[in-house]
Design a protein around this motif. Structure first.
Motif, mmCIF file in Angstrom:
data_model
loop_
_atom_site.group_PDB
_atom_site.id
_atom_site.type_symbol
_atom_site.label_atom_id
_atom_site.label_comp_id
_atom_site.label_asym_id
_atom_site.label_seq_id
_atom_site.Cartn_x
_atom_site.Cartn_y
_atom_site.Cartn_z
ATOM 1 N N THR A 69 0.834 -1.201 0.000
ATOM 2 C CA THR A 69 0.000 0.000 0.000
ATOM 3 C C THR A 69 0.867 1.248 0.000
ATOM 4 N N ILE A 70 0.525 2.188 -0.891
ATOM 5 C CA ILE A 70 1.212 3.477 -0.967
ATOM 6 C C ILE A 70 0.201 4.551 -0.596
ATOM 7 N N THR A 71 0.490 5.310 0.448
ATOM 8 C CA THR A 71 -0.376 6.420 0.840
ATOM 9 C C THR A 71 0.217 7.720 0.316
ATOM 10 N N ASP A 72 -0.669 8.683 0.051
ATOM 11 C CA ASP A 72 -0.247 9.986 -0.484
ATOM 12 C C ASP A 72 0.599 9.793 -1.746
ATOM 13 N N VAL A 73 -0.037 9.238 -2.754
ATOM 14 C CA VAL A 73 0.645 8.938 -4.016
ATOM 15 C C VAL A 73 1.119 10.231 -4.676
ATOM 16 N N ARG A 74 2.353 10.209 -5.177
ATOM 17 C CA ARG A 74 2.945 11.353 -5.865
ATOM 18 C C ARG A 74 3.363 10.922 -7.276
ATOM 19 N N PRO A 75 3.634 11.886 -8.162
ATOM 20 C CA PRO A 75 4.006 11.524 -9.541
ATOM 21 C C PRO A 75 5.211 10.616 -9.624
ATOM 22 N N GLU A 76 6.182 10.755 -8.692
ATOM 23 C CA GLU A 76 7.371 9.909 -8.755
ATOM 24 C C GLU A 76 7.080 8.453 -8.435
ATOM 25 N N HIS A 77 5.867 8.160 -7.938
ATOM 26 C CA HIS A 77 5.500 6.770 -7.684
ATOM 27 C C HIS A 77 5.104 6.036 -8.970
ATOM 28 N N SER A 78 4.916 6.769 -10.042
ATOM 29 C CA SER A 78 4.568 6.122 -11.309
ATOM 30 C C SER A 78 5.701 5.203 -11.751
ATOM 31 N N GLY A 79 5.332 4.121 -12.431
ATOM 32 C CA GLY A 79 6.345 3.198 -12.934
ATOM 33 C C GLY A 79 5.872 1.763 -12.854
ATOM 34 N N ASN A 80 6.767 0.844 -13.171
ATOM 35 C CA ASN A 80 6.472 -0.583 -13.144
ATOM 36 C C ASN A 80 6.957 -1.195 -11.832
ATOM 37 N N TYR A 81 6.085 -1.982 -11.236
ATOM 38 C CA TYR A 81 6.415 -2.676 -9.998
ATOM 39 C C TYR A 81 6.328 -4.177 -10.243
ATOM 40 N N SER A 82 7.315 -4.907 -9.722
ATOM 41 C CA SER A 82 7.309 -6.364 -9.880
ATOM 42 C C SER A 82 7.146 -7.020 -8.515
ATOM 43 N N CYS A 83 6.373 -8.114 -8.524
ATOM 44 C CA CYS A 83 6.153 -8.897 -7.318
ATOM 45 C C CYS A 83 6.873 -10.229 -7.491
ATOM 46 N N GLU A 84 7.727 -10.559 -6.540
ATOM 47 C CA GLU A 84 8.439 -11.837 -6.569
ATOM 48 C C GLU A 84 7.858 -12.757 -5.510
ATOM 49 N N ALA A 85 7.374 -13.914 -5.978
ATOM 50 C CA ALA A 85 6.879 -14.955 -5.068
ATOM 51 C C ALA A 85 7.954 -16.038 -4.974
ATOM 52 N N GLN A 86 8.347 -16.395 -3.746
ATOM 53 C CA GLN A 86 9.474 -17.307 -3.557
ATOM 54 C C GLN A 86 9.201 -18.277 -2.399
ATOM 55 N N ASN A 87 9.626 -19.541 -2.621
ATOM 56 C CA ASN A 87 9.641 -20.519 -1.539
ATOM 57 C C ASN A 87 10.880 -21.396 -1.692
ATOM 58 N N THR A 88 10.942 -22.500 -0.953
ATOM 59 C CA THR A 88 12.144 -23.348 -0.989
ATOM 60 C C THR A 88 12.308 -24.078 -2.313
ATOM 61 N N ARG A 89 11.266 -24.122 -3.126
ATOM 62 C CA ARG A 89 11.321 -24.832 -4.401
ATOM 63 C C ARG A 89 11.611 -23.931 -5.592
ATOM 64 N N GLY A 90 11.568 -22.634 -5.410
ATOM 65 C CA GLY A 90 11.847 -21.740 -6.536
ATOM 66 C C GLY A 90 11.162 -20.388 -6.375
ATOM 67 N N SER A 91 11.165 -19.592 -7.440
ATOM 68 C CA SER A 91 10.567 -18.246 -7.410
ATOM 69 C C SER A 91 10.046 -17.865 -8.792
ATOM 70 N N GLN A 92 9.118 -16.908 -8.791
ATOM 71 C CA GLN A 92 8.538 -16.369 -10.027
ATOM 72 C C GLN A 92 8.240 -14.893 -9.804
ATOM 73 N N ARG A 93 8.265 -14.121 -10.914
ATOM 74 C CA ARG A 93 7.973 -12.685 -10.838
ATOM 75 C C ARG A 93 6.905 -12.293 -11.847
ATOM 76 N N SER A 94 6.099 -11.295 -11.457
ATOM 77 C CA SER A 94 5.154 -10.656 -12.369
ATOM 78 C C SER A 94 5.226 -9.148 -12.170
ATOM 79 N N THR A 95 4.857 -8.390 -13.222
ATOM 80 C CA THR A 95 4.987 -6.926 -13.195
ATOM 81 C C THR A 95 3.641 -6.262 -13.433
ATOM 82 N N VAL A 96 3.449 -5.125 -12.776
ATOM 83 C CA VAL A 96 2.243 -4.311 -12.964
ATOM 84 C C VAL A 96 2.669 -2.854 -13.079
#
Length: 303
Positions: free
Chosen positions: A143-170
């Motif tokens: 969660t980002i409160t008080d969003v500003r123009p510099e918050h614009s951009g691509n964010y990636s989420c990395e899901a990871q466990n002992t068997r491996g990891s994967q990423r997706s971007t929004v």
């Protein structure tokens, strides 16, 4: 030794290996004491039968979809009984699903980025912003409160466990807030007329300045014409003067100069001026007294 007939006892079930990983080979085993010998059937929790032999069932390459509850049923002519086991298949996180709420983010508001992934064991989530190595946050929700123009951009989420990891971007896009948009509109509404009036005044001032400078140029031109060239249409016409000397001794000493009037009959008519000079009479006693008399010249323009 003779054994009495008996219904199957509670089956003993097991899985090998004890820790199951996706893609590995897995065997389910079931056994029960019965007389006559029991028949074995494996079922998944949805009651889908699995065909095996001798109370065993083998998965050549188990997948995450194979996890769940399995039942072994033992049956003979004297009875039927079953036992169950939980098949836990471990696997790396699947491709995460990411979302932004709300979809249109206004400056100054709050936004939440959410990430979820199917994984076993459960995945740990870490958020990154593009071109930044250090993580921005951890957890399934960011969660980002008080969003500003510099918050614009691509964010990636990395899901990871002992068997491996994967990423997706929004992508996160920040738009001006309603208050700022209104302020910008009001500012534009005020500035545009002011700018327009300023331009109009500048143009008017420039035209006035140009107009006031033209008569000066005209005056200079007229002075040049009067000084030597005359009227524009008469610049090429030569002008002459005729000089007449008078021998009248009775007249005082004068110079009669008559300037010729220009003839308008034709552009080719030459203009003349007649000039007469009177010779002074011999000086006498009377005339000596008038020696200080001024010398005049008269100019008569001939018609």
């Amino acid at each position: 030794m003779f054994s009495p007939a008996d219904a199957p006892k509670l089956p003993s079930v097991s899985v090998r290996p004890s820790e199951v990983e996706e893609g590995s080979s897995v065997t389910l085993t079931c056994s029960s004491d019965a007389n006559p010998a029991a028949q074995y059937t494996w079922y998944k929790e949805d009651r889908t039968p699995l065909h095996g032999a001798g109370g065993t069932y083998n998965f050549p390459s188990i997948s995450s979809e194979d996890k769940g509850i399995y039942y072994c049923e033992c049956e003979n002519q004297f009875g039927r009984i079953n036992s169950s086991l939980s098949l836990n298949v471990q696997y790396a996180p699947k491709l995460p699903s990411v979302s932004v709420r709300p979809s249109e983010v206004e400056e100054g508001s709050s936004v939440t980025l959410t990430c979820s992934s199917d994984a076993n064991p459960a995945a740990q989530y870490t958020w990154y912003k593009e071109e930044e190595e250090s993580p921005k946050a951890s957890g399934q929700n960011f969660t980002i409160t008080d969003v500003r123009p510099e918050h614009s951009g691509n964010y990636s989420c990395e899901a990871q466990n002992t068997r491996g990891s994967q990423r997706s971007t929004v992508a996160l896009t920040v738009v001006p807030g309603a208050v700022k948009s209104t302020a910008a509109a009001v500012t534009a509404a005020v500035l545009l007329p002011v700018m327009f009036l300023s331009v109009c005044l500048w143009i008017r001032t420039k035209r006035t300045s140009n107009g006031s400078s033209e008569p000066e140029v005209g005056a200079d031109s007229r002075e040049q014409r009067v000084g030597g060239q005359g009227r524009p249409e008469e610049q090429d016409e030569p002008q002459y003067a005729s000089v007449h000397f008078s021998n009248n001794q009775a007249d005082p000493l004068y110079s009669n100069i008559r300037a010729a009037q220009p003839h308008r009959h034709s552009e080719e008519v030459t203009e003349y001026a007649a000039v007469r000079f009177h010779s002074p009479a011999p000086r006498t006693e009377e005339t000596r007294e008038d020696a200080s008399a001024p010398l005049y010249s008269t100019i008569n323009k001939t018609r």
